[in-house]
Design a protein around this motif. Sequence first.
Motif, PDB file in Angstrom:
ATOM      1  N   PHE A 180       7.876  69.618  49.184  1.00 30.21           N
ATOM      2  CA  PHE A 180       6.774  70.366  48.586  1.00 30.21           C
ATOM      3  C   PHE A 180       6.645  71.699  49.316  1.00 30.21           C
ATOM      4  O   PHE A 180       5.954  71.810  50.335  1.00 30.21           O
ATOM      5  N   ALA A 181       7.335  72.709  48.791  1.00 29.14           N
ATOM      6  CA  ALA A 181       7.429  74.007  49.457  1.00 29.14           C
ATOM      7  C   ALA A 181       6.058  74.649  49.664  1.00 29.14           C
ATOM      8  O   ALA A 181       5.861  75.375  50.647  1.00 29.14           O
ATOM      9  N   ASP A 182       5.117  74.397  48.761  1.00 29.67           N
ATOM     10  CA  ASP A 182       3.803  75.024  48.901  1.00 29.67           C
ATOM     11  C   ASP A 182       3.010  74.446  50.076  1.00 29.67           C
ATOM     12  O   ASP A 182       1.996  75.003  50.477  1.00 29.67           O
ATOM     13  N   LEU A 183       3.470  73.338  50.648  1.00 32.67           N
ATOM     14  CA  LEU A 183       2.800  72.748  51.804  1.00 32.67           C
ATOM     15  C   LEU A 183       3.439  73.156  53.133  1.00 32.67           C
ATOM     16  O   LEU A 183       2.932  72.821  54.196  1.00 32.67           O
ATOM     17  N   LEU A 184       4.547  73.885  53.072  1.00 35.41           N
ATOM     18  CA  LEU A 184       5.261  74.311  54.273  1.00 35.41           C
ATOM     19  C   LEU A 184       4.982  75.777  54.565  1.00 35.41           C
ATOM     20  O   LEU A 184       4.984  76.613  53.665  1.00 35.41           O
ATOM     21  N   GLU A 185       4.749  76.085  55.804  1.00 41.76           N
ATOM     22  CA  GLU A 185       4.534  77.473  56.233  1.00 41.76           C
ATOM     23  C   GLU A 185       5.890  78.189  56.233  1.00 41.76           C
ATOM     24  O   GLU A 185       6.842  77.710  56.835  1.00 41.76           O
ATOM     25  N   PRO A 186       6.007  79.328  55.532  1.00 42.65           N
ATOM     26  CA  PRO A 186       7.302  80.024  55.509  1.00 42.65           C
ATOM     27  C   PRO A 186       7.667  80.590  56.876  1.00 42.65           C
ATOM     28  O   PRO A 186       6.792  80.998  57.647  1.00 42.65           O
ATOM     29  N   ASP A 187       8.965  80.610  57.150  1.00 45.26           N
ATOM     30  CA  ASP A 187       9.471  81.221  58.367  1.00 45.26           C
ATOM     31  C   ASP A 187       9.330  82.735  58.214  1.00 45.26           C
ATOM     32  O   ASP A 187       9.834  83.310  57.242  1.00 45.26           O
ATOM     33  N   PRO A 188       8.623  83.418  59.132  1.00 45.56           N
ATOM     34  CA  PRO A 188       8.358  84.844  58.971  1.00 45.56           C
ATOM     35  C   PRO A 188       9.628  85.695  58.862  1.00 45.56           C
ATOM     36  O   PRO A 188       9.692  86.626  58.051  1.00 45.56           O
ATOM     37  N   GLU A 189      10.643  85.387  59.649  1.00 45.60           N
ATOM     38  CA  GLU A 189      11.884  86.175  59.610  1.00 45.60           C
ATOM     39  C   GLU A 189      12.607  86.003  58.264  1.00 45.60           C
ATOM     40  O   GLU A 189      13.072  86.970  57.665  1.00 45.60           O
ATOM     41  N   MET A 190      12.668  84.777  57.782  1.00 43.16           N
ATOM     42  CA  MET A 190      13.325  84.530  56.494  1.00 43.16           C
ATOM     43  C   MET A 190      12.513  85.136  55.349  1.00 43.16           C
ATOM     44  O   MET A 190      13.066  85.716  54.421  1.00 43.16           O
ATOM     45  N   GLN A 191      11.186  85.039  55.411  1.00 47.48           N
ATOM     46  CA  GLN A 191      10.353  85.624  54.370  1.00 47.48           C
ATOM     47  C   GLN A 191      10.518  87.133  54.322  1.00 47.48           C
ATOM     48  O   GLN A 191      10.559  87.734  53.257  1.00 47.48           O
ATOM     49  N   SER A 192      10.653  87.768  55.487  1.00 47.49           N
ATOM     50  CA  SER A 192      10.887  89.205  55.556  1.00 47.49           C
ATOM     51  C   SER A 192      12.208  89.574  54.886  1.00 47.49           C
ATOM     52  O   SER A 192      12.284  90.560  54.138  1.00 47.49           O
ATOM     53  N   LEU A 193      13.251  88.798  55.120  1.00 48.02           N
ATOM     54  CA  LEU A 193      14.546  89.051  54.488  1.00 48.02           C
ATOM     55  C   LEU A 193      14.453  88.893  52.976  1.00 48.02           C
ATOM     56  O   LEU A 193      14.952  89.739  52.212  1.00 48.02           O
ATOM     57  N   ILE A 194      13.798  87.847  52.517  1.00 46.61           N
ATOM     58  CA  ILE A 194      13.636  87.624  51.077  1.00 46.61           C
ATOM     59  C   ILE A 194      12.868  88.771  50.444  1.00 46.61           C
ATOM     60  O   ILE A 194      13.262  89.300  49.390  1.00 46.61           O
ATOM     61  N   ASP A 195      11.770  89.201  51.068  1.00 49.22           N
ATOM     62  CA  ASP A 195      10.980  90.314  50.538  1.00 49.22           C
ATOM     63  C   ASP A 195      11.812  91.590  50.453  1.00 49.22           C
ATOM     64  O   ASP A 195      11.746  92.327  49.471  1.00 49.22           O
ATOM     65  N   HIS A 196      12.615  91.843  51.491  1.00 59.14           N
ATOM     66  CA  HIS A 196      13.473  93.036  51.516  1.00 59.14           C
ATOM     67  C   HIS A 196      14.488  92.997  50.374  1.00 59.14           C
ATOM     68  O   HIS A 196      14.669  93.991  49.662  1.00 59.14           O
ATOM     69  N   LEU A 197      15.147  91.867  50.181  1.00 57.72           N
ATOM     70  CA  LEU A 197      16.152  91.755  49.127  1.00 57.72           C
ATOM     71  C   LEU A 197      15.525  91.839  47.739  1.00 57.72           C
ATOM     72  O   LEU A 197      16.080  92.461  46.834  1.00 57.72           O
ATOM     73  N   ARG A 198      14.372  91.239  47.565  1.00 56.59           N
ATOM     74  CA  ARG A 198      13.674  91.324  46.270  1.00 56.59           C
ATOM     75  C   ARG A 198      13.278  92.765  45.961  1.00 56.59           C
ATOM     76  O   ARG A 198      13.396  93.217  44.822  1.00 56.59           O
ATOM     77  N   HIS A 199      12.796  93.478  46.974  1.00 57.34           N
ATOM     78  CA  HIS A 199      12.381  94.861  46.772  1.00 57.34           C
ATOM     79  C   HIS A 199      13.557  95.729  46.312  1.00 57.34           C
ATOM     80  O   HIS A 199      13.398  96.592  45.449  1.00 57.34           O
ATOM     81  N   ARG A 200      14.743  95.477  46.881  1.00 57.38           N
ATOM     82  CA  ARG A 200      15.932  96.268  46.547  1.00 57.38           C
ATOM     83  C   ARG A 200      16.346  96.107  45.086  1.00 57.38           C
ATOM     84  O   ARG A 200      16.860  97.042  44.478  1.00 57.38           O
ATOM     85  N   ILE A 201      16.137  94.931  44.502  1.00 52.77           N
ATOM     86  CA  ILE A 201      16.592  94.708  43.130  1.00 52.77           C
ATOM     87  C   ILE A 201      15.454  94.687  42.109  1.00 52.77           C
ATOM     88  O   ILE A 201      15.692  94.493  40.928  1.00 52.77           O
ATOM     89  N   LEU A 202      14.235  94.926  42.554  1.00 55.33           N
ATOM     90  CA  LEU A 202      13.077  94.842  41.664  1.00 55.33           C
ATOM     91  C   LEU A 202      13.200  95.770  40.462  1.00 55.33           C
ATOM     92  O   LEU A 202      12.921  95.372  39.331  1.00 55.33           O
ATOM     93  N   LYS A 203      13.622  97.023  40.670  1.00 59.40           N
ATOM     94  CA  LYS A 203      13.747  97.961  39.546  1.00 59.40           C
ATOM     95  C   LYS A 203      14.758  97.467  38.526  1.00 59.40           C
ATOM     96  O   LYS A 203      14.526  97.519  37.325  1.00 59.40           O
ATOM     97  N   THR A 204      15.890  96.974  38.991  1.00 59.47           N
ATOM     98  CA  THR A 204      16.923  96.485  38.087  1.00 59.47           C
ATOM     99  C   THR A 204      16.444  95.267  37.313  1.00 59.47           C
ATOM    100  O   THR A 204      16.664  95.159  36.108  1.00 59.47           O
ATOM    101  N   CYS A 205      15.769  94.374  37.978  1.00 61.16           N
ATOM    102  CA  CYS A 205      15.320  93.144  37.337  1.00 61.16           C
ATOM    103  C   CYS A 205      14.146  93.360  36.391  1.00 61.16           C
ATOM    104  O   CYS A 205      13.938  92.564  35.484  1.00 61.16           O
ATOM    105  N   SER A 206      13.381  94.381  36.592  1.00 57.23           N
ATOM    106  CA  SER A 206      12.179  94.561  35.779  1.00 57.23           C
ATOM    107  C   SER A 206      12.353  95.549  34.633  1.00 57.23           C
ATOM    108  O   SER A 206      11.457  95.706  33.824  1.00 57.23           O
ATOM    109  N   ARG A 207      13.511  96.206  34.539  1.00 58.41           N
ATOM    110  CA  ARG A 207      13.682  97.170  33.435  1.00 58.41           C
ATOM    111  C   ARG A 207      14.031  96.430  32.151  1.00 58.41           C
ATOM    112  O   ARG A 207      14.657  95.378  32.171  1.00 58.41           O
ATOM    113  N   ARG A 208      13.617  96.988  31.041  1.00 60.25           N
ATOM    114  CA  ARG A 208      13.856  96.390  29.737  1.00 60.25           C
ATOM    115  C   ARG A 208      15.323  96.572  29.366  1.00 60.25           C
ATOM    116  O   ARG A 208      15.863  97.672  29.424  1.00 60.25           O
TER     117      ARG A 208
END
Length: 84
Positions: A45-73
Motif C-alpha cells: 500500500f504505497a499511500d501508507l509508506l513515506e517516500p524516500d526523499p532522494e528518490m522522490q526528488s529524482l522522480i520529480d526532476h524526470l517528470r518535470h523534464r518530460i511534462l511539456k511533451t506529455c501534456s501537449r495535444r
Amino acid sequence: MPIANAKGRTWVTNAGSHGKFLAVFDLKLAKGRLQDMRYRLLPVFADLLEPDPEMQSLIDHLRHRILKTCSRRCADKRAFIPPG
C-alpha cells in the motif's frame, strides 16, 4: 519454477508487477531436499509508506523534464469526425 544451473537447481519466481506486491516464498528443507513450499503475494500500500526523499526528488526532476511533451495535444478528434 526450478531452473537448472551449474550447482543444481535454483527456484525462480516473479513477484507481481509495478512494485505493487511483495513476494513471500517459504521453503521447507530437510536432508538437503525441498520438502514443501508456500508462495503468496502481499499487496504493498504505497499511500501508507513515506517516500524516500532522494528518490522522490529524482522522480520529480524526470517528470518535470518530460511534462511539456506529455501534456501537449497530439490529435483532435473533431478533425476526423464530420459534425452532425
